[in-house]
Design a protein around this motif. Sequence first.
Motif, mmCIF file in Angstrom:
data_model
loop_
_atom_site.group_PDB
_atom_site.id
_atom_site.type_symbol
_atom_site.label_atom_id
_atom_site.label_comp_id
_atom_site.label_asym_id
_atom_site.label_seq_id
_atom_site.Cartn_x
_atom_site.Cartn_y
_atom_site.Cartn_z
ATOM 1 N N VAL A 140 -17.936 47.079 36.006
ATOM 2 C CA VAL A 140 -17.864 45.772 35.334
ATOM 3 C C VAL A 140 -17.135 45.897 33.999
ATOM 4 N N LEU A 141 -17.535 46.851 33.197
ATOM 5 C CA LEU A 141 -16.915 47.004 31.878
ATOM 6 C C LEU A 141 -15.462 47.465 31.993
ATOM 7 N N ALA A 142 -15.154 48.299 32.981
ATOM 8 C CA ALA A 142 -13.768 48.745 33.157
ATOM 9 C C ALA A 142 -12.853 47.590 33.552
ATOM 10 N N ILE A 143 -13.323 46.718 34.432
ATOM 11 C CA ILE A 143 -12.504 45.572 34.850
ATOM 12 C C ILE A 143 -12.266 44.627 33.679
ATOM 13 N N ILE A 144 -13.283 44.410 32.856
ATOM 14 C CA ILE A 144 -13.130 43.513 31.704
ATOM 15 C C ILE A 144 -12.134 44.094 30.697
ATOM 16 N N VAL A 145 -12.252 45.379 30.417
ATOM 17 C CA VAL A 145 -11.341 46.016 29.452
ATOM 18 C C VAL A 145 -9.908 46.028 29.999
ATOM 19 N N LEU A 146 -9.742 46.335 31.279
ATOM 20 C CA LEU A 146 -8.404 46.323 31.873
ATOM 21 C C LEU A 146 -7.792 44.929 31.849
ATOM 22 N N LEU A 147 -8.598 43.923 32.137
ATOM 23 C CA LEU A 147 -8.107 42.545 32.100
ATOM 24 C C LEU A 147 -7.612 42.191 30.702
ATOM 25 N N ALA A 148 -8.368 42.557 29.687
ATOM 26 C CA ALA A 148 -7.958 42.262 28.311
ATOM 27 C C ALA A 148 -6.687 43.028 27.934
ATOM 28 N N LEU A 149 -6.594 44.282 28.326
ATOM 29 C CA LEU A 149 -5.410 45.078 27.992
ATOM 30 C C LEU A 149 -4.159 44.562 28.697
ATOM 31 N N PHE A 150 -4.279 44.189 29.964
ATOM 32 C CA PHE A 150 -3.114 43.672 30.688
ATOM 33 C C PHE A 150 -2.672 42.322 30.133
ATOM 34 N N ALA A 151 -3.622 41.473 29.763
ATOM 35 C CA ALA A 151 -3.264 40.183 29.175
ATOM 36 C C ALA A 151 -2.602 40.367 27.815
ATOM 37 N N LEU A 152 -3.104 41.292 27.034
ATOM 38 C CA LEU A 152 -2.505 41.570 25.730
ATOM 39 C C LEU A 152 -1.089 42.132 25.880
ATOM 40 N N ALA A 153 -0.891 43.021 26.840
ATOM 41 C CA ALA A 153 0.445 43.578 27.084
ATOM 42 C C ALA A 153 1.408 42.495 27.541
ATOM 43 N N SER A 154 0.934 41.569 28.343
ATOM 44 C CA SER A 154 1.800 40.491 28.809
ATOM 45 C C SER A 154 2.195 39.554 27.675
ATOM 46 N N VAL A 155 1.253 39.242 26.805
ATOM 47 C CA VAL A 155 1.559 38.368 25.677
ATOM 48 C C VAL A 155 2.509 39.051 24.690
ATOM 49 N N LEU A 156 2.325 40.342 24.493
ATOM 50 C CA LEU A 156 3.180 41.077 23.559
ATOM 51 C C LEU A 156 4.546 41.426 24.141
ATOM 52 N N GLY A 157 4.722 41.216 25.438
ATOM 53 C CA GLY A 157 6.011 41.465 26.069
ATOM 54 C C GLY A 157 6.215 42.891 26.528
ATOM 55 N N ILE A 158 5.163 43.655 26.661
ATOM 56 C CA ILE A 158 5.263 45.038 27.128
ATOM 57 C C ILE A 158 5.171 45.025 28.651
ATOM 58 N N GLN A 159 6.302 45.286 29.299
ATOM 59 C CA GLN A 159 6.359 45.241 30.772
ATOM 60 C C GLN A 159 5.685 43.957 31.275
ATOM 61 N N ARG A 160 6.190 42.828 30.821
ATOM 62 C CA ARG A 160 5.534 41.540 31.022
ATOM 63 C C ARG A 160 5.283 41.219 32.495
ATOM 64 N N ARG A 161 6.229 41.473 33.363
ATOM 65 C CA ARG A 161 6.058 41.126 34.773
ATOM 66 C C ARG A 161 4.932 41.944 35.408
ATOM 67 N N ILE A 162 4.924 43.235 35.152
ATOM 68 C CA ILE A 162 3.888 44.103 35.717
ATOM 69 C C ILE A 162 2.534 43.793 35.084
ATOM 70 N N ALA A 163 2.514 43.570 33.788
ATOM 71 C CA ALA A 163 1.258 43.307 33.085
ATOM 72 C C ALA A 163 0.630 41.987 33.525
ATOM 73 N N SER A 164 1.441 40.960 33.743
ATOM 74 C CA SER A 164 0.864 39.679 34.175
ATOM 75 C C SER A 164 0.345 39.768 35.614
ATOM 76 N N ALA A 165 1.048 40.514 36.476
ATOM 77 C CA ALA A 165 0.548 40.700 37.844
ATOM 78 C C ALA A 165 -0.736 41.524 37.848
ATOM 79 N N ALA A 166 -0.798 42.540 36.999
ATOM 80 C CA ALA A 166 -2.008 43.356 36.904
ATOM 81 C C ALA A 166 -3.171 42.552 36.316
ATOM 82 N N ALA A 167 -2.875 41.644 35.386
ATOM 83 C CA ALA A 167 -3.929 40.779 34.841
ATOM 84 C C ALA A 167 -4.480 39.860 35.922
ATOM 85 N N LEU A 168 -3.607 39.376 36.793
ATOM 86 C CA LEU A 168 -4.069 38.533 37.899
ATOM 87 C C LEU A 168 -4.956 39.331 38.844
ATOM 88 N N VAL A 169 -4.568 40.550 39.169
ATOM 89 C CA VAL A 169 -5.381 41.400 40.044
ATOM 90 C C VAL A 169 -6.735 41.692 39.391
#
Length: 191
Positions: free
Chosen positions: A63-92
């Motif tokens: 549970v905690l790993a999924i929450i932390v990963l979701l936050a990190l992928f969303a932050l990477a997408s907003v900051l523009g770090i590998q945006r396409r991969i990060a937004s797809a990973a946030a969706l997953v």
Amino acid sequence: MAHRWTLLQLSGAAVLGSSAVMLGAAFTPFVTQTCVMCPAIGPGFPFVFPSYSLAQGLDRVIVLAIIVLLALFALASVLGIQRRIASAAALVAAVSALALVAFEGADASGRVVGEDAASLPMELGPHGPIPYVPAHALSPSAYLDAGFFLFLIAALVAVAAAITLVRMEQRMSTDSADRISPQSLTSPIRG
């Protein structure tokens, strides 16, 4: 184009906010057990077992790993770090959080309270110990508490915002690919 950046940042912020709400919901009461046949504490007060949160359950690390990963992928997408991969990973990760809360809610007494980890009582038989469940042993009923509903709503918001994040990233990448650069135009003057 500017409104797309705003919508992209807004959906990323919604995913980040919902992951923060999920983190808080992981520590709030998720399930409460009550006992109908237990003695009353006082007049009109039934015996109540303590509430359990997702952070106390058997799947707390997941549970905690999924929450932390979701936050990190969303932050990477907003900051523009590998945006396409990060937004797809946030969706997953958001869909994983939604599936996890549905699973944990369906088997709350087993996975959150921990009854799945308890061994069956044993009885000594002629050829060794035999597991049995006594007829008078009933598991107390479990009721989903506020933490479940808070986590469920936050996971639904995260999935919707992550879908918007992926769609906006797709639109931005197709818009940039569809633009015509001055070098690609043929010149009518040949010299």
